[in-house]
Design an enzyme around this catalytic site. Structure first.
Site, PDB file in Angstrom:
ATOM      1  N   CYS A   2      25.025  19.520 -48.046  1.00  0.00           N
ATOM      2  CA  CYS A   2      25.049  20.865 -48.338  1.00  0.00           C
ATOM      3  C   CYS A   2      23.786  21.259 -49.036  1.00  0.00           C
ATOM      4  O   CYS A   2      23.508  20.437 -50.092  1.00  0.00           O
ATOM      5  CB  CYS A   2      26.267  21.786 -48.713  1.00  0.00           C
ATOM      6  SG  CYS A   2      27.807  21.260 -47.814  1.00  0.00           S
ATOM      7  N   ARG A  27      18.393  17.968 -45.369  1.00  0.00           N
ATOM      8  CA  ARG A  27      19.693  17.491 -45.887  1.00  0.00           C
ATOM      9  C   ARG A  27      20.934  17.316 -44.845  1.00  0.00           C
ATOM     10  O   ARG A  27      21.759  16.832 -44.863  1.00  0.00           O
ATOM     11  CB  ARG A  27      20.253  18.106 -46.943  1.00  0.00           C
ATOM     12  CG  ARG A  27      19.171  18.205 -48.162  1.00  0.00           C
ATOM     13  CD  ARG A  27      19.628  19.286 -49.291  1.00  0.00           C
ATOM     14  NE  ARG A  27      20.855  18.969 -49.903  1.00  0.00           N
ATOM     15  CZ  ARG A  27      21.105  18.398 -51.146  1.00  0.00           C
ATOM     16  NH1 ARG A  27      19.739  18.095 -51.677  1.00  0.00           N
ATOM     17  NH2 ARG A  27      22.266  18.248 -51.777  1.00  0.00           N
ATOM     18  N   TRP A  74      27.349  21.775 -44.635  1.00  0.00           N
ATOM     19  CA  TRP A  74      27.620  20.563 -43.660  1.00  0.00           C
ATOM     20  C   TRP A  74      29.158  20.369 -43.614  1.00  0.00           C
ATOM     21  O   TRP A  74      29.721  20.130 -44.745  1.00  0.00           O
ATOM     22  CB  TRP A  74      26.770  19.227 -44.135  1.00  0.00           C
ATOM     23  CG  TRP A  74      26.944  18.153 -42.954  1.00  0.00           C
ATOM     24  CD1 TRP A  74      26.295  18.083 -41.775  1.00  0.00           C
ATOM     25  CD2 TRP A  74      27.570  16.938 -43.186  1.00  0.00           C
ATOM     26  NE1 TRP A  74      26.472  16.934 -41.253  1.00  0.00           N
ATOM     27  CE2 TRP A  74      27.547  16.294 -41.767  1.00  0.00           C
ATOM     28  CE3 TRP A  74      28.582  16.490 -44.019  1.00  0.00           C
ATOM     29  CZ2 TRP A  74      27.997  15.096 -41.867  1.00  0.00           C
ATOM     30  CZ3 TRP A  74      29.123  15.215 -44.007  1.00  0.00           C
ATOM     31  CH2 TRP A  74      28.683  14.371 -42.628  1.00  0.00           C
ATOM     32  N   ASN A  98      28.189  23.095 -53.060  1.00  0.00           N
ATOM     33  CA  ASN A  98      28.228  21.808 -52.298  1.00  0.00           C
ATOM     34  C   ASN A  98      29.212  20.858 -52.999  1.00  0.00           C
ATOM     35  O   ASN A  98      29.740  20.974 -53.811  1.00  0.00           O
ATOM     36  CB  ASN A  98      27.113  21.227 -52.988  1.00  0.00           C
ATOM     37  CG  ASN A  98      25.734  21.828 -52.324  1.00  0.00           C
ATOM     38  OD1 ASN A  98      25.862  22.712 -51.462  1.00  0.00           O
ATOM     39  ND2 ASN A  98      24.463  21.236 -52.746  1.00  0.00           N
ATOM     40  N   GLY A  99      29.701  19.827 -52.055  1.00  0.00           N
ATOM     41  CA  GLY A  99      30.620  18.963 -52.312  1.00  0.00           C
ATOM     42  C   GLY A  99      32.176  19.284 -52.206  1.00  0.00           C
ATOM     43  O   GLY A  99      32.206  20.058 -51.201  1.00  0.00           O
ATOM     44  N   GLU A 479      18.717  -2.411 -38.685  1.00  0.00           N
ATOM     45  CA  GLU A 479      18.149  -1.063 -39.112  1.00  0.00           C
ATOM     46  C   GLU A 479      17.791  -0.469 -37.617  1.00  0.00           C
ATOM     47  O   GLU A 479      17.643   0.597 -37.353  1.00  0.00           O
ATOM     48  CB  GLU A 479      17.050  -1.383 -40.064  1.00  0.00           C
ATOM     49  CG  GLU A 479      16.063   0.087 -40.174  1.00  0.00           C
ATOM     50  CD  GLU A 479      16.745   0.921 -40.916  1.00  0.00           C
ATOM     51  OE1 GLU A 479      16.129   2.149 -40.902  1.00  0.00           O
ATOM     52  OE2 GLU A 479      17.913   1.143 -41.142  1.00  0.00           O
ATOM     53  N   LYS A 483      18.832   3.127 -36.293  1.00  0.00           N
ATOM     54  CA  LYS A 483      17.860   4.283 -35.980  1.00  0.00           C
ATOM     55  C   LYS A 483      18.064   4.688 -34.511  1.00  0.00           C
ATOM     56  O   LYS A 483      18.037   5.892 -34.173  1.00  0.00           O
ATOM     57  CB  LYS A 483      16.453   3.553 -35.857  1.00  0.00           C
ATOM     58  CG  LYS A 483      15.629   3.516 -37.502  1.00  0.00           C
ATOM     59  CD  LYS A 483      15.454   4.879 -37.897  1.00  0.00           C
ATOM     60  CE  LYS A 483      15.589   5.029 -39.324  1.00  0.00           C
ATOM     61  NZ  LYS A 483      16.867   4.609 -39.985  1.00  0.00           N
ATOM     62  N   GLU A 486      21.331   6.755 -34.446  1.00  0.00           N
ATOM     63  CA  GLU A 486      21.277   7.826 -34.964  1.00  0.00           C
ATOM     64  C   GLU A 486      20.600   9.062 -34.309  1.00  0.00           C
ATOM     65  O   GLU A 486      21.072  10.338 -34.514  1.00  0.00           O
ATOM     66  CB  GLU A 486      20.323   7.775 -36.662  1.00  0.00           C
ATOM     67  CG  GLU A 486      21.206   7.122 -37.475  1.00  0.00           C
ATOM     68  CD  GLU A 486      20.181   6.834 -38.928  1.00  0.00           C
ATOM     69  OE1 GLU A 486      20.743   7.218 -39.646  1.00  0.00           O
ATOM     70  OE2 GLU A 486      18.977   6.461 -38.581  1.00  0.00           O
ATOM     71  N   HIS A 502      28.725 -16.267 -30.092  1.00  0.00           N
ATOM     72  CA  HIS A 502      30.025 -16.334 -30.721  1.00  0.00           C
ATOM     73  C   HIS A 502      30.712 -14.822 -29.962  1.00  0.00           C
ATOM     74  O   HIS A 502      31.742 -14.262 -30.774  1.00  0.00           O
ATOM     75  CB  HIS A 502      30.304 -16.015 -32.034  1.00  0.00           C
ATOM     76  CG  HIS A 502      29.705 -17.686 -32.678  1.00  0.00           C
ATOM     77  ND1 HIS A 502      30.336 -18.524 -32.338  1.00  0.00           N
ATOM     78  CD2 HIS A 502      28.742 -17.983 -33.217  1.00  0.00           C
ATOM     79  CE1 HIS A 502      29.957 -19.787 -33.040  1.00  0.00           C
ATOM     80  NE2 HIS A 502      28.581 -19.400 -33.349  1.00  0.00           N
ATOM     81  N   LYS A 604      21.046  14.245 -44.618  1.00  0.00           N
ATOM     82  CA  LYS A 604      19.946  13.454 -45.161  1.00  0.00           C
ATOM     83  C   LYS A 604      20.686  12.768 -46.408  1.00  0.00           C
ATOM     84  O   LYS A 604      20.300  11.476 -46.810  1.00  0.00           O
ATOM     85  CB  LYS A 604      18.940  14.380 -45.571  1.00  0.00           C
ATOM     86  CG  LYS A 604      17.655  13.498 -46.270  1.00  0.00           C
ATOM     87  CD  LYS A 604      16.946  12.562 -45.194  1.00  0.00           C
ATOM     88  CE  LYS A 604      16.043  11.809 -45.780  1.00  0.00           C
ATOM     89  NZ  LYS A 604      15.420  10.825 -44.788  1.00  0.00           N
TER      90      LYS A 604
END
Length: 609
Positions: A2, A27, A74, A98-99, A479, A483, A486, A502, A604
């Site tokens: 947020c 964010r 968010w 926020n939080g 990575e 990506k 995401e 394996h 973010k």
């Protein structure tokens, strides 16, 4: 997560609040809203979804005023609906938050027993009721704020306006950042310097448990015990001019193309071209005497730390542990005296990484932060800072922050190896030459953009994609898979190439693209053997290597496609090989028509656990 902006100004505030919220879109969010002070009443507009929905509401039903607060939310407690969007308010106060308020259920039950009805599913609403009750009892705004701060447990940042009080705004924080911005006869609150970039460069950050009352004349900050305290006012380097898309279609695309420049700027901070030597900032401890390194990070930053582990163990001969930050402190690991913990974070506000920092500090560790925001909480609480020079990264999926993190860790590795005497002069010269050439080689990698765009059309048709690598290429495989997941929402997994037999090899058929990261290094032949196994089972291999590697691979088996990257020292290969996997994910997402810069469900800066 947020985002918060608050403006106690001299002009109409709504356009400035909306502009501030636009700068906070990076964010991640699923609703947005603002509230302003009218002559006697608080006015509010909120909307689910993107900021344009809020702008449309404001166009249909305008509100005015010179004092106001705004928020991008968010969802944590409560679904992403308009009812749960911030600001939350009563007739007397409006709050953005926020939080997480960890004890909200306890406080909510207390109010419900008094007959208070709650209008939302959020934890934030208890703050509204606590403040309103205190004001109704005759307490001043300052007394109400102090009393409310004493009741709240958790990680939170708050900005508050009060009906009838046009010359005051309140803010407070615990475990989440909140910045005060200083102007000429006007004042600001923001969740970070980005929110305030065009409004002011004079910034002070609240510390744990602080709350603040701002007025046109300045700010009065109260510490956790209620007493007035001083917080340093500094000039931030963040500029609102840095965050436009320019001629690029998306911020992510722009940020991928900025990598040669920002890698170069990062190198300039740690490397002297004239002396061909790494020069770290002064550290408050001797690298030669560090007994053990512990990395903690999340997401993409964790993969940068994985590469750092390979480098430090192989080149500096340092014992290294690495943990996902969200798990680290819960292991309650004993930490060796004389050790150092390295936190890697783009934002410097990641809640799990911050918790890991505090655990390491309590264990007596030296704490080093590799961050892109030198004014962030993680940076401020560290023993030493190794800042990246990526500049503002707006796209939620990290690109240039990752490669500059790798650049910093490469320089740190060389410095640690020199301090510990594990590098001879010949190898030191080879490594410094290799790192100095990275910006130019990164620009060469971008020349493959068109080829990768064409391949993206095939990748976009896939249901599953695998990425393979060995050694320092293994974290790049991880990575690359992250990506793709995401931003294109295609299922993808990264594996150490030797692990294919394996289990994952059972997934291989002619519908499964396999992206292989394989620079010519000491492990190349083993990776090539794994690739042969994949090709033999019909896998569509996209092979990333240099000219020598491609020649050796095609002599054994023919991949579906090859991407020829510059021939470089294997030491710096992870930095360069990150770029094509970023481009492949980007173009695949564009083909699929997803929201590249703000992918669903992602934020973010993850400021809650």
């Amino acid at each position: 997560m947020c985002g918060i902006i608050g403006i106690l100004g001299k002009n109409e505030v709504v356009p400035l609040l909306v502009d501030g919220l636009r700068r906070l879109e990076y964010r991640g969010y699923d609703s947005a809203g603002i509230a302003t002070l009218g002559e006697t009443l608080i006015k509010r507009r909120r909307a689910k979804g993107k900021l344009v929905n809020l702008e449309n509401k404001l166009a249909d039903r305008p509100i005015g005023g010179t004092t106001g607060i705004g928020h991008t939310r968010w969802a944590t407690h409560g679904a992403p609906t308009e009812e749960n969007a911030h600001p939350h308010m009563s007739a007397r106060v409006a709050v953005v938050h926020n939080g997480i308020i960890e004890n909200f259920q306890e406080i909510k039950s207390e109010f419900e027993k008094e007959g208070v009805e709650f209008e939302t599913d959020t934890d934030t609403e208890v703050v509204v009721h606590l403040l309103t009750r205190a004001l109704n009892e005759g307490k001043s705004p300052q007394e109400a704020m102090a009393q409310t701060m004493g009741r709240l447990h958790g990680a939170f940042a708050l900005a508050i306006i009060l009906a009838g009080h046009h010359d005051i705004m309140l803010g407070g924080c615990q475990g989440c950042p909140l910045a005060i911005g200083y102007g000429d006869g006007e004042m600001f609150l923001g969740s970070d310097a980005m929110a305030l970039a065009p409004l002011t460069r004079q910034i002070a950050y609240l510390e744990e448990g602080d709350w603040v009352e701002i007025s046109p004349d300045g700010a009065i900050v109260h510490g956790v015990d209620g007493g007035i305290v001083e917080r340093e006012i500094r000039e931030t380097a963040t500029s609102g001019a840095l965050i436009g898309k320019g001629n690029f279609r998306h911020f992510m695309q722009k940020e991928i193309y900025e990598q040669p420049a920002v890698i170069g700027e990062t190198l300039n901070a740690y490397f002297s071209p004239a002396e061909r030597a790494v020069d770290l900032p002064q550290l408050p401890f001797d690298l030669a005497e560090v007994s053990r390194i512990t990395f903690a990070a999340c997401g993409t930053a964790f993969y940068a730390a994985m590469v750092g582990r390979y480098w430090l163990e192989q080149i500096a001969r340092m014992p290294v542990d690495i943990d996902v930050a969200s798990e680290f402190r819960y292991r309650e690991a004993p930490m060796q005296q004389g050790g150092a913990t390295i936190l890697v974070s783009q934002s410097g506000e990641t809640a799990d990484t911050l918790a890991a920092l505090r655990y390491a500090s309590a264990q007596g560790q030296h704490v080093i932060s590799v961050v892109n925001m030198p004014e962030s909480t993680i940076a401020r609480e560290s023993s030493a800072i190794l800042p990246t020079k990526a500049g503002p990264e707006i796209g939620v999926a990290s690109t240039k922050a990752f490669t500059t993190q790798l650049t910093v860790l490469a320089c740190f590795t060389i410095a640690a190896a020199i301090a510990r005497g594990t590098l001879d002069h010949t190898r030191e010269a080879e490594l410094t030459k290799a790192i100095a050439e990275v910006p130019a080689r990164a620009a060469e990698v971008l020349n493959h953009d068109e080829t990768l765009r064409e391949l993206a059309h095939e990748i976009a048709e896939a249901r599953d994609v695998l990425y393979l690598g060995r050694g320092t290429s293994y974290p790049i495989a991880l990575e690359g898979a992250l990506k793709l997941k995401e931003i294109s929402y295609i299922h993808a997994e990264g594996y150490a190439a030797g692990e294919m037999k394996h289990g994952p090899i059972a997934l291989i058929d002619d519908q499964v693209p396999v992206i292989v990261i394989a620079p010519t290094d000491a492990l190349f032949d083993k990776t090539a053997g794994n690739v042969q196994e994949v090709i033999a089972r019909g896998g569509k291999v996209i092979f990333l290597s240099d000219r020598e590697g491609i020649k050796r691979m095609t002599a054994q088996a023919e991949p579906h496609a090859t991407i020829e990257l510059p021939s470089v020292d294997p030491f710096v290969a992870p930095i360069l090989y990150a770029i094509p996997v970023q481009l492949l994910a980007y173009h695949t997402a564009v083909v699929k028509g997803t929201d590249v810069d703000q992918p669903r469900n992602l934020a973010k800066s993850v400021t809650v656990e």
